[in-house]
Enzyme design. Structure first.
Site, mmCIF file in Angstrom:
data_model
loop_
_atom_site.group_PDB
_atom_site.id
_atom_site.type_symbol
_atom_site.label_atom_id
_atom_site.label_comp_id
_atom_site.label_asym_id
_atom_site.label_seq_id
_atom_site.Cartn_x
_atom_site.Cartn_y
_atom_site.Cartn_z
ATOM 1 C CG ASP A 104 44.525 31.615 35.807
ATOM 2 O OD1 ASP A 104 44.119 31.196 36.895
ATOM 3 O OD2 ASP A 104 43.950 32.514 35.157
ATOM 4 C CD GLU A 114 42.403 27.802 37.958
ATOM 5 O OE1 GLU A 114 41.629 28.221 38.834
ATOM 6 O OE2 GLU A 114 42.670 28.443 36.922
ATOM 7 C CG ASP A 128 40.843 31.042 42.420
ATOM 8 O OD1 ASP A 128 40.614 32.266 42.442
ATOM 9 O OD2 ASP A 128 41.550 30.502 41.553
#
Length: 576
Positions: free
Chosen positions: A323, A352, A419
């Site tokens: 992340d 990410e 997201d």
């Protein structure tokens, strides 16, 4: 010749080791400017035996053409330069610049070189990437398999989610629905974070060594992994190392003791004491309850990497998604990769990064990233209809040339996620747009990933709308869409050209055309996103018959070489 457009950079995405005895060399020219690009290369210490080969034009975007040649040699100590021909004129492109003549007796002064392929420097990605079709699960919203571990004040499963609402999804729920995933055809699951956290999304970790009690415990995770592996399904977990929860014990200690805390340097605090209104410490975004971790601190690194070792070794995890990975120092990620790959080279590392991630994808950090640039292109082409097929092709070419071939093969390609808006929502609920995008996704180079529920027609705006509970009432499923997804997944897993094939493009303004070729197998992907029928003439002279894989029809090339593609239709044409 437009010499200002010429480009080659050794030891980059323009020249890299693909395998221990294979170099991939690329060269850029202005679009439609050069008739022929040749590479002259040889073993540096026996240059008199050098070879000359024509490079293949592999991709073109709006401004440039890109050429590639793969050098396979036992000895990797290679020198090379380029010859460019336009009409009767030719020049040489060397490390020393552009010249009209090249003196091979002084080649060592002027050629580019790849000094040596050290095996440890080769970017090796897991062997299973091309075989894998991923499915992303937002754990708290997939299925409640154990009501005994649910939070209090649960929302009704069918309610629209709110930022702080809980619905009770857990690891037991995934275990109970593995048969559904197996029937769908996926063989990789990427889970959003599962470690102890006060939120529903779990991106604010309190304890990196404990499964969130609302999700289960270590025995539940072990059962999920074992059951998944029995079904041939890999499990990738989400690691949140950029920041933690403000309930993380070391941060609580700093809040209490300030600079006297042994954990003070675990964070970035701008005073001797922590202040929260406004925060005087670095954080994720502007979220005060998520203080940023100092991953350059030796104790922080030891704590986090030890957690990775614990879960990977004891639970046979197949990979990690990282992340906010672009906000963490490169040095940490280099140590992270060493830590993971020493345990198992087949564990995948996926960052990410929403933008150009080349600095992280040179073989010393990540295997790949979530391919959000492709997501954005798919939204512009299929959903918002802002660009035409040729523009879509050009943009894809620019992205493919950005990375090495092994990185492109390992990219996690997605249409939507936790997201983003759900793809169907952005399409204005036009299912046919989603189907066209899915047809592209499952035929493109890289690992296709489906966000939970997209395959049955789930829709929703940006967070929290995109995080609704999975619709388990089959009467509300779009069965036709689900069957289409199953077909695409089956074809992706069965057809070698779709898994391993080289990629090229032949699009017109109205029809997107992608060609995947593996050995003697060729599949042409034709996608018409317009509201009118479009035609395309197949020019594969060495092929005799055509089978459309999505509907099963077939015909002889001699009888019909011009293909009519109805409006809003995708074809997978297998040429034999």
């Amino acid at each position: 010749m437009k010499i200002e457009a010429l480009c080659h950079i050794p030891k980059s995405n323009y020249g890299y080791a693909y395998k221990e005895k294979e170099l991939h060399i690329r060269f850029r020219t202005a679009k439609n400017d050069i008739d022929k690009v040749e590479i002259i290369y040889g073993f540096k210490y026996q240059w008199e035996n050098n070879k000359k080969n024509e490079m293949k034009k592999i991709l073109s975007d709006e401004y440039f053409d890109y050429y590639q040649f793969n050098i396979v040699e036992e000895d990797s100590r290679i020198g090379y330069y380029f010859k460019l021909t336009k009409g009767e004129k030719f020049i040489y492109y060397t490390e020393a610049g552009i010249v009209d003549k090249f003196n091979d007796e002084l080649a060592y002064c002027y050629y580019f070189q790849y000094p040596y392929i050290n095996p440890i420097d080769v970017h090796k990605v897991p062997s299973w990437i091309s075989e894998t079709v991923f499915y992303q699960i937002f754990v708290e919203r997939f299925f409640n398999g154990d009501v005994k571990n649910s939070p209090e004040n649960l929302s009704n499963w069918d309610d629209m989610p709110k930022p702080h609402s809980f619905f009770g999804g857990d690891l037991r729920g995934i275990i109970e629905k593995l048969d559904y995933l197996k029937e769908l055809g996926v063989n990789g699951i990427y889970l959003t974070p599962i470690f102890k956290s006060p939120s529903n999304h779990k991106y604010d970790t309190v304890n990196y060594y404990e499964i969130d009690p609302f999700f289960g415990d270590e025995s539940t995770l072990k059962e999920l992994v074992e059951r998944s592996h029995e079904l041939g399904i890999k499990i990738v977990l989400d690691a949140v190392f950029n920041h933690c929860s403000n309930q993380f014990p070391p941060f609580l200690d700093v809040m209490e003791k300030g600079k006297e805390s042994r954990y003070f340097d675990w964070f970035f605090i701008n005073d001797d004491l922590v202040k929260t209104d406004p925060p005087n410490y670095k954080m994720f975004g502007s979220v005060g309850c998520m203080p940023k971790l100092n991953t350059s601190n030796a104790e922080v690194k030891y704590y986090l990497l030890s957690a990775i070792r614990y879960w990977t070794e004891n639970f046979r995890i197949d990979g990690w998604r990282l992340d906010v990975s672009d906000e963490i120092d490169h040095h940490f990620w280099r140590e992270f990769r060493v830590c993971v790959k020493e345990m198992d080279t087949e564990v995948i590392v996926i960052g990410e990064n929403w933008h150009n991630a080349y600095p992280w994808l040179m073989g010393d950090q990540f295997d790949s990233v979530m391919n959000y640039p492709v997501t954005k292109l798919c939204l512009d082409y299929f959903a918002r209809r802002l660009i035409n097929a040729k523009q879509f092709e050009y943009s894809l070419s620019s992205l493919l040339i950005r990375y090495s071939d092994q990185v492109n093969e390992a990219m996690l390609n997605l249409l939507d996620s936790h997201d983003t808006e759900r793809f169907l929502y952005t399409c204005g609920e036009r299912k046919e747009y989603l189907k066209l995008a899915a047809a592209f996704l499952f035929s493109y180079k890289g690992m296709p990933c489906t966000y939970y529920g997209t395959e049955i027609g789930m829709t929703g705006c940006y967070d929290p709308g995109c995080r609704k509970g999975f619709e388990w009432n089959e009467e509300k499923w779009d069965k036709e869409l689900l069957d289409y997804y199953k077909k695409l997944i089956t074809l992706r897993k069965e057809e070698k050209a779709l898994k391993y094939g080289n990629i090229s493009f032949l699009s017109t303004d109205s029809v997107f055309i992608m060609k995947r070729t593996f050995k003697n197998e060729t599949i042409m992907i034709l996608i018409n996103t317009t509201d009118k029928e479009a035609g395309y003439c197949l020019k594969e002279a060495d092929k005799k018959s055509v089978t459309e894989l999505l509907n099963g029809s077939s015909w002889n090339m001699a009888e019909q070489s011009t293909i009519c593609i109805p409006e809003l239709t995708a074809y997978y044409l297998k040429l034999v």
